[in-house]
Design a protein around this motif. Structure first.
Motif, PDB file in Angstrom:
ATOM      1  N   VAL A 142       0.982  -1.203   0.135  1.00 13.79           N
ATOM      2  CA  VAL A 142      -0.118   0.048  -0.049  1.00 13.79           C
ATOM      3  C   VAL A 142       0.942   1.232  -0.076  1.00 13.79           C
ATOM      4  O   VAL A 142       0.528   2.431  -0.669  1.00 13.79           O
ATOM      5  N   ILE A 143       1.899   1.312   0.803  1.00 13.12           N
ATOM      6  CA  ILE A 143       2.746   2.454   0.916  1.00 13.12           C
ATOM      7  C   ILE A 143       3.469   2.736  -0.407  1.00 13.12           C
ATOM      8  O   ILE A 143       3.693   3.700  -0.905  1.00 13.12           O
ATOM      9  N   ILE A 144       4.028   1.558  -0.748  1.00 13.76           N
ATOM     10  CA  ILE A 144       4.704   1.798  -2.194  1.00 13.76           C
ATOM     11  C   ILE A 144       4.124   2.327  -3.302  1.00 13.76           C
ATOM     12  O   ILE A 144       4.363   2.987  -4.100  1.00 13.76           O
ATOM     13  N   GLN A 145       3.022   1.455  -3.541  1.00 15.56           N
ATOM     14  CA  GLN A 145       1.594   2.170  -4.355  1.00 15.56           C
ATOM     15  C   GLN A 145       1.518   3.504  -4.221  1.00 15.56           C
ATOM     16  O   GLN A 145       1.461   4.220  -5.226  1.00 15.56           O
ATOM     17  N   HIS A 146       1.210   4.179  -3.056  1.00 16.40           N
ATOM     18  CA  HIS A 146       1.050   5.479  -2.787  1.00 16.40           C
ATOM     19  C   HIS A 146       2.179   6.227  -3.279  1.00 16.40           C
ATOM     20  O   HIS A 146       1.747   7.371  -3.876  1.00 16.40           O
ATOM     21  N   LEU A 147       3.241   5.985  -2.998  1.00 16.34           N
ATOM     22  CA  LEU A 147       4.481   6.592  -3.270  1.00 16.34           C
ATOM     23  C   LEU A 147       4.372   6.641  -4.826  1.00 16.34           C
ATOM     24  O   LEU A 147       4.893   7.844  -5.241  1.00 16.34           O
ATOM     25  N   ALA A 148       4.281   5.525  -5.611  1.00 14.39           N
ATOM     26  CA  ALA A 148       4.602   5.370  -6.768  1.00 14.39           C
ATOM     27  C   ALA A 148       3.404   6.401  -7.553  1.00 14.39           C
ATOM     28  O   ALA A 148       3.593   6.987  -8.439  1.00 14.39           O
ATOM     29  N   GLU A 149       2.364   6.434  -7.136  1.00 15.90           N
ATOM     30  CA  GLU A 149       1.192   7.224  -7.378  1.00 15.90           C
ATOM     31  C   GLU A 149       1.778   8.941  -7.280  1.00 15.90           C
ATOM     32  O   GLU A 149       1.175   9.611  -7.898  1.00 15.90           O
ATOM     33  N   THR A 150       2.106   9.154  -6.108  1.00 17.54           N
ATOM     34  CA  THR A 150       2.485  10.429  -5.714  1.00 17.54           C
ATOM     35  C   THR A 150       3.546  10.999  -6.884  1.00 17.54           C
ATOM     36  O   THR A 150       3.392  12.193  -7.150  1.00 17.54           O
ATOM     37  N   PHE A 151       4.658  10.233  -7.146  1.00 19.81           N
ATOM     38  CA  PHE A 151       5.611  10.749  -7.893  1.00 19.81           C
ATOM     39  C   PHE A 151       5.258  10.565  -9.332  1.00 19.81           C
ATOM     40  O   PHE A 151       6.009  10.638 -10.212  1.00 19.81           O
ATOM     41  N   GLY A 152       4.040  10.039  -9.631  1.00 22.00           N
ATOM     42  CA  GLY A 152       3.470  10.006 -11.135  1.00 22.00           C
ATOM     43  C   GLY A 152       4.317   8.663 -11.884  1.00 22.00           C
ATOM     44  O   GLY A 152       4.248   8.687 -13.126  1.00 22.00           O
ATOM     45  N   LEU A 153       4.568   7.711 -11.002  1.00 21.70           N
ATOM     46  CA  LEU A 153       5.452   6.518 -11.805  1.00 21.70           C
ATOM     47  C   LEU A 153       4.122   5.563 -12.240  1.00 21.70           C
ATOM     48  O   LEU A 153       4.432   4.851 -13.470  1.00 21.70           O
ATOM     49  N   ILE A 154       2.964   5.673 -11.563  1.00 21.08           N
ATOM     50  CA  ILE A 154       1.825   5.024 -12.242  1.00 21.08           C
ATOM     51  C   ILE A 154       0.614   5.635 -11.969  1.00 21.08           C
ATOM     52  O   ILE A 154       0.581   6.706 -11.199  1.00 21.08           O
ATOM     53  N   PRO A 155      -0.393   5.572 -12.621  1.00 25.63           N
ATOM     54  CA  PRO A 155      -1.664   6.501 -12.733  1.00 25.63           C
ATOM     55  C   PRO A 155      -2.489   6.262 -11.236  1.00 25.63           C
ATOM     56  O   PRO A 155      -2.167   5.084 -10.840  1.00 25.63           O
ATOM     57  N   LYS A 156      -2.867   7.100 -10.685  1.00 23.57           N
ATOM     58  CA  LYS A 156      -3.595   7.181  -9.522  1.00 23.57           C
ATOM     59  C   LYS A 156      -4.900   6.296  -9.638  1.00 23.57           C
ATOM     60  O   LYS A 156      -5.744   6.353 -10.536  1.00 23.57           O
ATOM     61  N   SER A 157      -5.031   5.558  -8.463  1.00 21.80           N
ATOM     62  CA  SER A 157      -6.166   4.614  -8.606  1.00 21.80           C
ATOM     63  C   SER A 157      -7.497   5.353  -8.094  1.00 21.80           C
ATOM     64  O   SER A 157      -7.440   6.311  -7.277  1.00 21.80           O
ATOM     65  N   LYS A 158      -8.543   5.352  -8.592  1.00 21.09           N
ATOM     66  CA  LYS A 158      -9.868   5.969  -8.304  1.00 21.09           C
ATOM     67  C   LYS A 158     -10.590   5.299  -7.288  1.00 21.09           C
ATOM     68  O   LYS A 158     -10.493   3.802  -7.313  1.00 21.09           O
ATOM     69  N   HIS A 159     -10.820   6.161  -6.067  1.00 25.04           N
ATOM     70  CA  HIS A 159     -11.505   5.264  -5.137  1.00 25.04           C
ATOM     71  C   HIS A 159     -12.910   4.706  -5.335  1.00 25.04           C
ATOM     72  O   HIS A 159     -13.746   5.755  -5.702  1.00 25.04           O
ATOM     73  N   GLN A 160     -13.475   3.717  -4.973  1.00 24.15           N
ATOM     74  CA  GLN A 160     -14.865   3.342  -5.413  1.00 24.15           C
ATOM     75  C   GLN A 160     -15.537   3.293  -4.190  1.00 24.15           C
ATOM     76  O   GLN A 160     -15.260   2.628  -3.163  1.00 24.15           O
ATOM     77  N   ARG A 161     -16.596   4.347  -3.979  1.00 25.97           N
ATOM     78  CA  ARG A 161     -17.379   4.490  -2.769  1.00 25.97           C
ATOM     79  C   ARG A 161     -18.447   3.732  -3.153  1.00 25.97           C
ATOM     80  O   ARG A 161     -19.154   3.591  -3.892  1.00 25.97           O
ATOM     81  N   THR A 162     -18.658   2.780  -1.782  1.00 26.62           N
ATOM     82  CA  THR A 162     -19.823   1.940  -1.495  1.00 26.62           C
ATOM     83  C   THR A 162     -20.621   2.610  -0.673  1.00 26.62           C
ATOM     84  O   THR A 162     -20.354   3.043   0.347  1.00 26.62           O
TER      85      THR A 162
END
Length: 315
Positions: free
Chosen positions: A60-80
């Motif tokens: 989770v942390i690595i994915q968040h850092l990757a999204e923050t620095f633009g390495l991967i596209p940001k994931s969209k939160h699916q509200r339930t």
């Protein structure tokens, strides 16, 4: 000699190949922020040691850092969200509309309440509480004069002191209030000497610390306003100080309610204007929290009531 020459030739060829391979490696390799592989390894090791041990949390942390620095596209939160049935919504709405659950004001009463609340002239309220050995008294003194200046205060004190005269064997009056300078200090000090002389009584005044004057008088004012407002909600009309007193008296008989009229204020103003011309400025007024009338034109000022040091002002 032949073997040595051959060895040197082969070694020279190997060195040339090594230099060419190293050169090609730097040319084809993308630029790095680290000067060497060792510095990169140290940074990687330090970062890995700071990550949590749980693999899921690491991800989770690595994915968040990757999204923050633009390495991967940001994931969209699916509200339930929980979808409630329309029938359930209507049942809840109808439940709170029941008279035994929520009291509903009729529309004409609501309009009257709103009009009475906004379409009236403002007024001020002077509150006081009297402690004595025999019994206690609560005072709420409304007035259409919103200045709440020293003349309004004098008119209010006159009403309270007149009531004190009905209490037997009163020899001393000790007043407590906040430290509002426009109401209870400066010119009011001069008025204390007059009151003590006319009433022939020992008089002193204690001041609370600045911004710490909340006491029973604030509760009295809040209680009366709440009672009047509750009367307005059920159809009462409050457009003046007289209406305020009438509604309050219907709700309580334990609080003395008397209006401070314009005539009372004008009378105090006429009587005190010449007296205030003889008033003197008192040094360190904000620090003084205790005042006592010593003589007809003399006051003792102390930082607090039990302080041994005092300053005497003679008018």
């Amino acid at each position: 000699m032949k073997h040595l020459a051959k060895f040197r030739t082969e070694n020279k060829i190997r060195q040339q190949k090594y230099r060419e391979n190293k050169k090609n490696c730097f040319v084809n390799k993308p630029p790095s922020s680290f000067k060497s592989r060792q510095s990169f390894s140290k940074a990687l090791k330090k970062t890995n040691s700071l990550l949590p041990k749980c693999d899921k949390k690491k991800k989770v942390i690595i994915q968040h850092l990757a999204e923050t620095f633009g390495l991967i596209p940001k994931s969209k939160h699916q509200r339930t969200t929980v979808q409630l049935a329309d029938k359930l919504k209507n049942d809840v709405h109808n439940f709170y509309l029941r008279d035994d659950i929520s009291y509903q004001l009729p529309e004409f009463q609501y309009e009257r309440t709103r009009r009475d609340h906004w379409d009236t002239k403002p007024w001020s309220i002077f509150t006081a509480f009297l402690w004595s050995k025999g019994e206690n008294f609560s005072f709420v003194l409304p007035s259409l004069d919103v200045t709440h200046d020293k003349f309004v205060v004098d008119s209010a004190l006159k009403i309270v002191l007149n009531h004190i005269e009905t209490v037997p064997n009163v020899e001393e009056i000790n007043c407590f209030s906040d430290g509002a300078a426009s109401q209870f200090k400066r010119l009011h000090f001069r008025n204390l000497t007059r009151i003590a002389k006319e009433r022939k009584i020992n008089l002193s005044w204690q001041f609370f610390a600045t911004a710490h004057g909340k006491s029973v008088v604030d509760e009295i004012g809040g209680t009366v306003k709440r009672l009047v407002w509750s009367a307005i909600l059920v159809g009462g009309v409050c457009r003046s100080a007289e209406d305020f007193i009438t509604l309050a008296k219907k709700k309580t008989q334990k609080i003395i309610l008397i209006e401070i009229t314009r005539n009372d204020i004008d009378s105090s103003k006429t009587k005190l204007e010449n007296l205030f011309k003889t008033a003197k400025s008192v040094p360190e007024t904000l620090k003084m929290h205790s005042v006592k009338v010593v003589d007809e034109d003399e006051l003792d000022f102390r930082y607090y009531s039990t302080c041994s040091q005092k300053k005497t002002i003679t008018y």
